[in-house]
Design a protein around this motif. Structure first.
Motif, short mmCIF file in Angstrom:
data_model
loop_
_atom_site.label_atom_id
_atom_site.label_comp_id
_atom_site.label_asym_id
_atom_site.label_seq_id
_atom_site.Cartn_x
_atom_site.Cartn_y
_atom_site.Cartn_z
N UNK A 173 0.83 -1.21 0.00
CA UNK A 173 0.00 0.00 0.00
C UNK A 173 0.86 1.26 0.00
N UNK A 174 2.02 1.19 0.63
CA UNK A 174 2.94 2.33 0.61
C UNK A 174 3.40 2.61 -0.81
N UNK A 175 3.72 1.56 -1.56
CA UNK A 175 4.11 1.72 -2.95
C UNK A 175 2.95 2.31 -3.76
N UNK A 176 1.72 1.89 -3.45
CA UNK A 176 0.56 2.46 -4.14
C UNK A 176 0.43 3.96 -3.83
N UNK A 177 0.70 4.35 -2.59
CA UNK A 177 0.67 5.77 -2.22
C UNK A 177 1.66 6.56 -3.08
N UNK A 178 2.88 6.05 -3.17
CA UNK A 178 3.92 6.74 -3.94
C UNK A 178 3.52 6.82 -5.41
N UNK A 179 3.06 5.70 -5.96
CA UNK A 179 2.71 5.66 -7.38
C UNK A 179 1.50 6.55 -7.69
N UNK A 180 0.57 6.65 -6.75
CA UNK A 180 -0.56 7.55 -6.95
C UNK A 180 -0.08 9.00 -6.98
N UNK A 181 0.81 9.34 -6.08
CA UNK A 181 1.37 10.71 -6.07
C UNK A 181 2.08 11.00 -7.39
N UNK A 182 2.86 10.05 -7.87
CA UNK A 182 3.60 10.24 -9.12
C UNK A 182 2.67 10.37 -10.33
N UNK A 183 1.50 9.74 -10.25
CA UNK A 183 0.56 9.78 -11.38
C UNK A 183 0.04 11.19 -11.65
N UNK A 231 13.70 8.41 -6.79
CA UNK A 231 14.91 8.65 -7.58
C UNK A 231 14.76 8.05 -8.98
N UNK A 232 14.08 6.90 -9.08
CA UNK A 232 13.84 6.29 -10.39
C UNK A 232 12.92 7.17 -11.24
N UNK A 233 12.09 8.00 -10.57
CA UNK A 233 11.17 8.89 -11.27
C UNK A 233 11.77 10.26 -11.54
N UNK A 234 13.07 10.43 -11.24
CA UNK A 234 13.75 11.68 -11.57
C UNK A 234 13.80 12.70 -10.46
N UNK A 242 12.80 15.40 2.02
CA UNK A 242 12.33 16.16 0.86
C UNK A 242 12.95 15.69 -0.45
N UNK A 243 12.08 15.57 -1.45
CA UNK A 243 12.47 15.10 -2.77
C UNK A 243 11.91 16.08 -3.80
N UNK A 244 12.76 16.56 -4.70
CA UNK A 244 12.28 17.52 -5.69
C UNK A 244 12.84 17.23 -7.07
#
Length: 381
Positions: A173-183, A231-234, A242-244
């Motif tokens: 579910x944590x991965x789903x949270x991250x992937x939803x944010x990235x979408x 990081x894989x998403x740039x 913090x990630x930007x």
């Protein structure tokens, strides 16, 4: 260059994990806005020789302010300070305030843009209803996604918050949270481990056995999943939490970590001028009363050489810029450089720290532990 932080101490309801200063009663909201404007006037001399490049509305929940209230505060900032031509102006907002029912919701975003607000920091925390309920967030999972659908139509510079280490939050579910944010193609993500702060509802529920305590090893695993995915998403992992994307780092927060001066306005807000820290009283009524009487309700601490060294260690190790050994020697003295090299040796042997181009940095392995590592490098007078 300097920044101005404005604390808006109101929330619709209390999140179970939060220990920030706020009130769930907005009866004093109008008085608070006037007090904030007056504090800005009373303190304008403190940044008279500085250009203001960032203005940050934090809280609390700044999105509880209406457009007129935000306009009054921003007008006071522009009137009393030397603001650069295109400052970064950030507003922290909750999803439920950005998806108001019965209103022209698009007017909210248009209103923010018309005021010069050019960055939104949205408190999503999770896209799952169970997590939001456990944390007692005011919004629901549908609003979390709906506000991002809308916000991305009006703003390019958006940050969202996500929390990991929530009891019951699986890695899947944590991965789903991250992937939803990235979408949603968001260019900045701030992410924090759920922490049990003293005197919070979360601490009380855990003591009663009503909620499972967060598991540190699970949180650490989810932290590394976060790094790998982003990081894989740039994204650049430029600070511990913090990630930007390039050109989307928070200018406001980066200034804090690099030791630039900032003025904190509002109850509980902190300020820093390079030599002193100050903080306002953590009480809305006392704050308003003092300001009405022309009194600044703050305490001041003059930092010693050792204090400034310790702060540099703490903030530096959290960032990609690390701790410059040359700066330590030039700013604090040769003995401090010898000390940090001596104290860091065991961490370097354990592959938690490394030195590159005369700069001390944490390794990937050491990132999650950076605050604890920093404390081992602190000096005590």
């Amino acid at each position: 260059m300097a920044g101005i932080y404005i604390h808006i101490p109101f929330c619709k309801q209390a999140c179970h994990y939060c220990d920030f200063h706020f009130s769930t009663s907005v009866k004093k909201k109008s008085e608070m806005v006037l007090a904030i404007i007056e504090e800005l006037r009373l303190r304008q001399e403190e940044l008279k020789d500085q250009d203001v490049e960032t203005i940050y509305f934090g809280g609390g929940t700044p999105s509880l302010l209406n457009q007129n209230e935000l306009d009054l505060i921003l007008s006071a900032v522009n009137k009393g300070f030397n603001v650069v031509s295109n400052p970064e102006i950030t507003l922290e907002a909750n999803p439920d305030d950005l998806t108001l029912k019965g209103d022209d919701v698009n007017a909210i975003y248009k209103g923010y843009k018309s005021l010069g607000i050019n960055r939104l920091s949205i408190g999503i925390q999770s896209f799952f209803q169970n997590d939001l309920k456990l944390m007692n967030r005011a919004h629901n999972a549908l609003e979390a996604k709906a506000c991002l659908d809308l916000a991305t139509q009006y703003f390019d510079n958006i940050s969202l918050d996500l929390i990991y280490g929530i009891p019951g939050l699986s890695h899947e579910r944590w991965i789903q949270n991250i992937e939803t944010a990235l979408s949603f193609n968001i260019p900045h993500i701030s992410s924090y481990a759920l922490t049990v702060e003293p005197r919070t509802a979360l601490q009380a529920f855990i003591k009663k056995g009503e909620i499972e305590a967060p598991n540190d090893s699970v949180a650490q695993e989810q932290f590394h999943i976060l790094i790998e995915k982003l990081e894989a998403a740039g994204f650049v992992h430029y600070e511990l939490s913090n990630f930007g994307k390039p050109n989307f780092f928070s200018k406001n927060n980066t200034a804090y970590w690099l030791g630039k001066p900032y003025l904190g306005i509002g109850p509980s807000a902190h300020s820093f001028n390079g030599k002193e820290r100050s903080w306002n009283v953590k009480n809305n009524i006392k704050y308003i009363k003092a300001i009405k009487n022309g009194i600044l309700p703050l305490e001041i601490e003059t930092l010693t050489n050792t204090d400034r060294y310790n702060e540099y260690i703490l903030t530096g190790l959290r960032t990609i810029w690390g701790v410059s050994l040359e700066k330590i020697e030039n700013s604090f003295g040769t003995s401090f450089k010898r000390y940090v090299l001596q104290q860091s040796e065991k961490h370097r042997k354990q592959d938690l720290l490394f030195i590159e181009n005369d700069v001390l940095k944490v390794t990937k392995k050491g990132k999650f532990l950076s605050d604890g590592i920093a404390s081992d490098l602190f000096k005590i007078d």
